[in-house]
Design an enzyme around this catalytic site. Structure first.
Site, short mmCIF file in Angstrom:
data_model
loop_
_atom_site.label_atom_id
_atom_site.label_comp_id
_atom_site.label_asym_id
_atom_site.label_seq_id
_atom_site.Cartn_x
_atom_site.Cartn_y
_atom_site.Cartn_z
N HIS A 82 -6.42 -49.28 47.03
CA HIS A 82 -7.45 -49.47 48.37
C HIS A 82 -8.85 -49.45 48.30
O HIS A 82 -9.29 -50.34 48.95
CB HIS A 82 -6.82 -48.55 49.48
CG HIS A 82 -5.40 -48.73 50.23
ND1 HIS A 82 -5.29 -48.39 51.24
CD2 HIS A 82 -4.39 -49.16 49.64
CE1 HIS A 82 -4.04 -48.66 51.73
NE2 HIS A 82 -3.47 -49.51 50.59
N VAL A 86 -11.03 -53.72 48.38
CA VAL A 86 -11.81 -53.92 49.63
C VAL A 86 -13.44 -53.45 49.11
O VAL A 86 -13.64 -52.48 48.60
CB VAL A 86 -11.68 -52.62 50.63
CG1 VAL A 86 -12.59 -52.79 51.82
CG2 VAL A 86 -10.31 -52.90 51.27
N ASP A 90 -15.49 -49.69 44.05
CA ASP A 90 -16.68 -48.99 44.05
C ASP A 90 -16.97 -47.83 45.13
O ASP A 90 -17.90 -47.31 45.41
CB ASP A 90 -17.79 -49.96 44.57
CG ASP A 90 -17.48 -50.41 46.40
OD1 ASP A 90 -16.31 -49.96 46.45
OD2 ASP A 90 -18.67 -50.88 46.84
N SER A 92 -15.83 -47.22 48.09
CA SER A 92 -16.44 -47.50 49.36
C SER A 92 -15.25 -46.74 50.29
O SER A 92 -15.56 -46.59 51.22
CB SER A 92 -16.60 -49.03 49.72
OG SER A 92 -15.37 -49.69 49.22
N HIS A 204 4.93 -48.34 43.17
CA HIS A 204 5.64 -47.58 44.50
C HIS A 204 6.73 -46.96 43.75
O HIS A 204 7.44 -46.12 44.33
CB HIS A 204 6.20 -48.69 45.26
CG HIS A 204 5.29 -49.18 46.23
ND1 HIS A 204 5.47 -50.37 47.15
CD2 HIS A 204 3.76 -49.11 46.41
CE1 HIS A 204 4.48 -50.66 47.81
NE2 HIS A 204 3.50 -49.84 47.56
N THR A 205 6.92 -46.94 42.42
CA THR A 205 8.04 -46.06 41.69
C THR A 205 7.71 -44.64 42.17
O THR A 205 8.77 -43.86 41.93
CB THR A 205 7.99 -46.35 40.32
OG1 THR A 205 8.88 -45.47 39.75
CG2 THR A 205 6.73 -46.25 39.52
C1 HEM Z 1 1.67 -56.26 48.48
C2 HEM Z 1 1.03 -55.33 48.15
C3 HEM Z 1 1.39 -53.85 48.77
C4 HEM Z 1 1.80 -53.48 50.13
C5 HEM Z 1 2.15 -54.45 51.13
C6 HEM Z 1 1.99 -52.13 49.91
C7 HEM Z 1 2.36 -51.12 51.09
C8 HEM Z 1 2.48 -50.08 51.14
C9 HEM Z 1 3.06 -49.01 52.17
C10 HEM Z 1 3.23 -49.66 53.60
C11 HEM Z 1 3.00 -47.78 51.64
C12 HEM Z 1 3.44 -46.66 52.50
C13 HEM Z 1 2.36 -45.93 53.23
C14 HEM Z 1 2.49 -44.59 53.85
O1 HEM Z 1 3.53 -44.52 54.39
O2 HEM Z 1 1.73 -43.60 53.68
C15 HEM Z 1 2.56 -47.88 50.60
C16 HEM Z 1 2.55 -46.65 49.55
C17 HEM Z 1 2.16 -46.54 48.44
N1 HEM Z 1 1.29 -47.58 47.61
FE1 HEM Z 1 1.50 -49.72 48.25
N2 HEM Z 1 1.55 -51.42 48.64
C18 HEM Z 1 1.25 -52.55 47.82
C19 HEM Z 1 0.85 -52.57 46.74
C20 HEM Z 1 0.48 -51.50 46.19
C21 HEM Z 1 -0.31 -51.12 44.62
C22 HEM Z 1 -0.86 -52.60 44.07
C23 HEM Z 1 -0.21 -49.94 44.37
C24 HEM Z 1 -0.73 -49.47 43.21
C25 HEM Z 1 -0.87 -49.90 42.02
C26 HEM Z 1 0.25 -49.29 45.19
C27 HEM Z 1 0.64 -47.96 45.21
C28 HEM Z 1 1.15 -47.19 46.32
C29 HEM Z 1 1.59 -45.74 46.15
C30 HEM Z 1 1.51 -44.90 45.05
C31 HEM Z 1 2.03 -45.46 47.50
C32 HEM Z 1 2.56 -44.27 47.95
C33 HEM Z 1 1.73 -43.27 48.52
C34 HEM Z 1 1.86 -41.94 48.69
O3 HEM Z 1 3.06 -41.47 48.53
O4 HEM Z 1 1.21 -41.32 49.33
N3 HEM Z 1 0.71 -50.17 46.52
N4 HEM Z 1 2.13 -49.15 49.91
#
Ligand code: HEM
Length: 340
Positions: A82, A86, A90, A92, A204-205
């Site tokens: 994030h 954006v 940096d 931000s 997301h793993t």
């Molecule tokens: C198409 C791109 C992406 C979409 C639409 C997306 C969307 C989301 C959404 C909806 C969540 C759940 C948020 C929540 O309920 O707190 C999430 C969590 C997460 N995302 Fe993504 N994400 C994307 C790409 C990425 C990328 C590129 C990374 C890192 C390299 C990432 C890492 C994470 C992690 C680690 C979580 C879990 C956060 C937690 O458990 O606190 N995501 N993402």
């Protein structure tokens, strides 16, 4: 020629040589700044002379936080994504205020900020004014992946902290309901290709998602009065039990069912099996443009897929160079939550 003339010529020569040398140095410096400005300026070992303990300080801050609460690891990984998407990487995302990125909807569920602050406080006493918050975020993301079983990679450093943070700029973050075409475009806008998209979403793993971000798929998807057909029939009752209709919207559910605490390619196995939790993840399998890359990360004949873990670091380095500020751009913040 008179001796004094010879003296004059040789001192003129010296002056000329000096001038040429000074000019050459300036040109090299200017070129260095230029290429840095285009995002090529980060490098491994940037703080070797100025803050040699930077990596161990960040690592121990992340380690103790994750030991106390393992959900910090995915929080820090998502924070880096994030931040980079954006205004470039940096820091931000860390700035506090009523209408900063941190206060925006897409960042409302981010976690782990206190870990960055703790690492920054230690770094300010070890080497004041030297290490940027942006680099701390980059290192903390890498350390979170390593702590959960992912493969280590070297993090190029030298980012500087930005001066601008506006909630409205977070609109370009990809959302869970974005069609694949939009996801591909949002990544391409940052210089990342479709393979990078599939690889990086593999983060997301180790993540969890709040019910509110996907429960619409379980009951009345697109006004069909039924679930999203992409969800495996056997998986549906499991998800419904975790997120009952009208239940706790903030309950968190693993995005890599059965393996949320371990970083690896099982996330892609789940996608193939119709066990993607958020809609954008499920679509990575149902769309042929992304499916081929998901397929590439599946294990082959009993061999666990190690390709993903290797590729992930490469893609993170690439994401970590999005619009970075280096050289004389930006600043090194004294505290990460505010500009100096
Ligand atoms: C198409 C791109 C992406 C979409 C639409 C997306 C969307 C989301 C959404 C909806 C969540 C759940 C948020 C929540 O309920 O707190 C999430 C969590 C997460 N995302 Fe993504 N994400 C994307 C790409 C990425 C990328 C590129 C990374 C890192 C390299 C990432 C890492 C994470 C992690 C680690 C979580 C879990 C956060 C937690 O458990 O606190 N995501 N993402």
């Amino acid at each position: 020629m008179h001796i004094s003339n010879i003296m004059e010529v040789s001192s003129l020569n010296k002056t000329l040589i000096l001038l040429v040398l000074v000019l050459a140095t300036f040109t090299t410096m200017a070129q260095g700044q230029g290429s840095r400005g285009r995002g090529q300026g980060t490098r491994v070992g940037f703080y070797r002379a100025t803050c040699p303990r930077v990596e161990s300080i960040v690592q121990s801050a992340v380690e103790s936080a994750v030991q106390a609460n393992r959900t910090i690891a995915p929080g820090l990984l998502r924070m880096f994504f994030h931040d980079c998407f954006v205004n470039g990487c940096d820091a931000s995302v860390l700035i506090e205020g009523p209408s900063t990125e941190k206060a925006s909807g897409p960042n409302s569920l981010l976690t782990g900020f206190e870990v960055i602050d703790a690492a920054k406080a230690q770094l300010e006493s070890a080497c004041p004014g030297v290490v940027s918050c942006a680099d701390i975020v980059a290192l903390a993301a890498r350390d979170s992946v390593v702590l959960t079983g992912g493969r280590r990679w070297q993090v190029p450093l030298g980012r500087r902290d930005g001066l601008v943070s506006q909630a409205s700029d977070t609109a370009n973050l990809p959302g869970a309901t974005d069609p694949i075409t939009v996801q591909i475009r949002k990544f391409a806008d940052k210089g990342l290709n479709t393979q990078d998209l599939v690889t990086l979403v593999g983060g997301h793993t180790i993540g969890t998602a709040a019910c509110l971000l996907f429960s619409y798929r379980l009951y009345n998807f697109n006004n069909t009065n039924g679930p999203d057909p992409d969800i495996n029939q056997a998986f549906l009752p499991q998800l419904r039990a975790l997120c009952p209709n009208g239940g706790n919207a903030f309950r968190r559910v693993a995005m890599d069912t059965g393996s949320v605490n371990s970083f690896g390619n099982s996330f892609y196995e789940n996608l193939r099996n119709g066990r993607g939790v958020i809609e954008s993840d499920a679509k990575l399998w149902s769309d042929r443009r992304t499916q081929r890359y998901v397929q590439g990360f599946l294990g082959v004949r009993g061999q666990p897929g190690s390709r993903f873990n290797a590729e992930f670091g490469r893609a993170m380095v690439k994401m970590g160079n999005i619009h970075v500020k280096t050289g004389r751009q930006g600043q090194i913040r004294r505290v990460c939550t505010a500009t100096n």
